[in-house]
Design a protein around this motif. Structure first.
Motif, short mmCIF file in Angstrom:
data_model
loop_
_atom_site.label_atom_id
_atom_site.label_comp_id
_atom_site.label_asym_id
_atom_site.label_seq_id
_atom_site.Cartn_x
_atom_site.Cartn_y
_atom_site.Cartn_z
N ALA A 179 19.69 43.98 -13.54
CA ALA A 179 18.99 43.17 -12.55
C ALA A 179 17.49 43.06 -12.84
N ILE A 180 16.93 44.07 -13.52
CA ILE A 180 15.49 44.04 -13.78
C ILE A 180 15.13 42.80 -14.59
N GLN A 181 15.92 42.50 -15.61
CA GLN A 181 15.64 41.33 -16.43
C GLN A 181 15.79 40.03 -15.63
N LEU A 182 16.81 40.00 -14.74
CA LEU A 182 17.02 38.80 -13.93
C LEU A 182 15.88 38.58 -12.95
N VAL A 183 15.41 39.67 -12.33
CA VAL A 183 14.28 39.55 -11.39
C VAL A 183 13.03 39.09 -12.13
N ALA A 184 12.76 39.68 -13.29
CA ALA A 184 11.59 39.28 -14.07
C ALA A 184 11.68 37.82 -14.49
N LEU A 185 12.87 37.39 -14.90
CA LEU A 185 13.06 35.99 -15.32
C LEU A 185 12.84 35.02 -14.17
N SER A 186 13.48 35.29 -13.03
CA SER A 186 13.36 34.37 -11.89
C SER A 186 11.93 34.33 -11.36
N THR A 187 11.27 35.48 -11.29
CA THR A 187 9.88 35.50 -10.81
C THR A 187 8.96 34.79 -11.80
N GLY A 188 9.20 35.00 -13.11
CA GLY A 188 8.39 34.32 -14.11
C GLY A 188 8.55 32.81 -14.07
N LEU A 189 9.76 32.34 -13.85
CA LEU A 189 9.98 30.89 -13.75
C LEU A 189 9.26 30.33 -12.52
N THR A 190 9.27 31.08 -11.43
CA THR A 190 8.52 30.66 -10.24
C THR A 190 7.03 30.54 -10.56
N GLY A 191 6.50 31.56 -11.24
CA GLY A 191 5.09 31.50 -11.63
C GLY A 191 4.79 30.34 -12.56
N PHE A 192 5.72 30.02 -13.46
CA PHE A 192 5.56 28.89 -14.38
C PHE A 192 5.42 27.58 -13.61
N ILE A 193 6.32 27.36 -12.65
CA ILE A 193 6.30 26.12 -11.87
C ILE A 193 5.02 26.02 -11.04
N VAL A 194 4.70 27.10 -10.32
CA VAL A 194 3.52 27.10 -9.45
C VAL A 194 2.25 26.93 -10.29
N GLY A 195 2.14 27.64 -11.40
CA GLY A 195 0.95 27.53 -12.23
C GLY A 195 0.74 26.13 -12.77
N GLY A 196 1.81 25.49 -13.24
CA GLY A 196 1.68 24.14 -13.76
C GLY A 196 1.25 23.14 -12.71
N MET A 197 1.87 23.21 -11.53
CA MET A 197 1.55 22.25 -10.48
C MET A 197 0.13 22.44 -9.96
N VAL A 198 -0.24 23.70 -9.69
CA VAL A 198 -1.57 23.98 -9.13
C VAL A 198 -2.66 23.59 -10.12
N LEU A 199 -2.50 23.95 -11.39
CA LEU A 199 -3.55 23.64 -12.38
C LEU A 199 -3.69 22.15 -12.60
N ALA A 200 -2.58 21.41 -12.61
CA ALA A 200 -2.66 19.96 -12.81
C ALA A 200 -3.46 19.31 -11.69
N VAL A 201 -3.15 19.64 -10.45
CA VAL A 201 -3.83 19.02 -9.31
C VAL A 201 -5.26 19.53 -9.18
N PHE A 202 -5.46 20.84 -9.35
CA PHE A 202 -6.80 21.42 -9.19
C PHE A 202 -7.75 20.88 -10.24
#
Length: 438
Positions: A196-219
């Motif tokens: 589960a550790i790998q799955l949690v890290a993967l899902s959280t990282g993908l969330t950060g990827f989406i949020v980072g891309g959207m926020v940086l583009a607009v900001f």
């Protein structure tokens, strides 16, 4: 028609709410569809997803506030040390809000379902380490926005780098959280807790990827717009000079001119907001439809002052053909009694030129020049009479107005008055004139 104007994004309430919604929806999808997860009750899925989405939303808000302060200090020639202290404080505030959410939302849900608060407190203690994720997200996004928010690279490169950096940070956060909460808690969500550790890290990282891309583009884009507006004001020849009653500085020299935040560029044709306030408001706009001149198209045009752009902007609303809705700037030529509503995007221009509405509520009349595509494939330049009547007590009939409709005749008479007093269509000379010339 056929294109729309976008003045550029700013990271405001809509973008913030969109971030929360996307993170919440993504979290629901990961808990329901990710391989290796156990079936979870719908109410529990929603509670966890909404809590996590709101926590990340708070992290985004805190990061942007700190980044904007940092950029402002850099522009004021203050040494640009990394804003670690401010980001830590912002992160701690986000942690406090996240804790309140992690207690409040499940508690309300439990009470609505008739449960007790003991289970809520137990689950909160078990998953307390989860607040590490929004804390790290605040630090990560704050640093990325601080140093890349004003980057002159293309927005998609900035978005890609922001997505990668924030994704990496949240991958580490997910790995750390999964290690700290232990396999006993992970067994409640995953078929194989040891994986589960790998799955949690993967899902959280993908969330950060989406949020980072959207926020940086607009900001990044919003910072560019702000800088352009600031440069326009700074270079505008229209300044607010100090009053004669203002005290002078040493040596008898007058203080330097102060640039008003409402000053605008010379090409807009007016000096400050006070000179154009009379034009703000909603107007019913109507003109013949290009597809069928017997039909009158009527919709709302709103005129308002935009502080970011430091000028009057217009926006069309309640159009039946919503795909052709326009937004743009209002230009007011000095010494000429006309208003120009200009939409400009990638070389495409649409122009409405009308007379200035007077204080007696006289309509603005003139011509529209745009592109029409009645066949749906090929665009053709088109022009037509147009009238703008200010909305005072009630809105007139909107939509496609056909003969026999309530407002059709009054609209038609108004349009009939445009030519030749407020606009002229110069056609090719008739054949008889050509023969006479020969």
């Amino acid at each position: 028609m056929g294109f729309a104007y976008s003045p550029g994004p700013t990271f405001g309430l809509d973008q913030w709410a969109t971030t929360i919604f996307l993170v919440t929806a993504w979290s629901i999808g990961m808990m329901v569809f990710m391989p290796g997860t156990l079936p979870i009750d719908v109410g529990k899925v929603l509670t966890i997803a909404v809590t996590f989405g709101a926590s990340i939303g708070f992290a985004v808000l805190g990061a942007i506030v700190v980044a904007q302060r940092f950029i402002g200090r850099k522009e004021g020639n203050t040494p640009g040390y990394p804003p670690i202290a401010e980001l830590v404080v912002a992160g701690l505030v986000v942690v406090g809000l996240s804790i309140a959410l992690r207690i409040g939302i499940p508690l309300v849900s439990a009470l609505m379902q008739g449960g007790g608060y003991q289970d809520v407190l137990r689950q909160f203690i078990e998953r307390l380490y989860g607040v590490i994720t929004p804390f790290i997200c605040t630090i990560s996004l704050g640093l990325i926005c601080s140093y890349m928010g004003c980057s002159k690279m293309s927005w998609y490169r900035v978005a890609a780098l922001g997505a990668l950096a924030n994704g990496a940070a949240l991958t580490c956060a997910g790995w750390l959280v999964a290690h700290m909460i232990g396999q006993q808690v992970l067994a409640q969500f995953y078929v194989h807790p040891q994986d589960a550790i790998q799955l949690v890290a993967l899902s959280t990282g993908l969330t950060g990827f989406i949020v980072g891309g959207m926020v940086l583009a607009v900001f990044n884009e919003s910072e560019r717009i702000r800088n352009v507006a600031a440069e326009r004001i700074a270079t505008s020849p229209h300044k607010e000079f100090p009053s004669h009653d203002a005290p002078s500085i040493a040596g008898g020299l007058e203080p330097p001119p102060v640039t008003s935040r409402f000053d605008v560029a010379d090409d807009l044709g007016y000096r400050d907001r006070a000179g154009v306030e009379a034009f703000e408001g909603d107007y019913v706009c109507f003109r013949p439809a290009f597809s069928n001149p017997e039909i009158i198209s009527a919709y709302i045009i709103g005129i308002h002052w935009d502080e970011t752009e430091s000028c009057l902007m217009f926006e069309e609303r309640e159009r039946v053909d919503a795909g052709h809705t326009q937004r743009g700037r209002v230009y007011i030529p000095d010494g000429r009694p006309f208003l120009n509503f200009v939409t400009l995007e990638k070389g495409a221009i649409r122009l409405i030129m009308v007379s200035r509405p007077d204080k007696r509520n006289e309509p603005a009349r003139g011509l529209i020049t745009t592109l029409s595509n009645p066949g749906g494939a090929q665009f053709t330049p088109a022009s037509a009479p147009i009238v703008l009547r200010r909305v005072v007590d009630h809105t007139l009939q909107l939509g496609f107005i056909r003969p026999g409709s309530l407002s059709y005749e009054s609209y038609r008479r108004e349009l009939e008055m445009v030519v030749p007093v407020f606009g002229v269509f110069a056609l090719a000379p008739p054949q008889a004139a050509c023969l006479a010339a020969e």
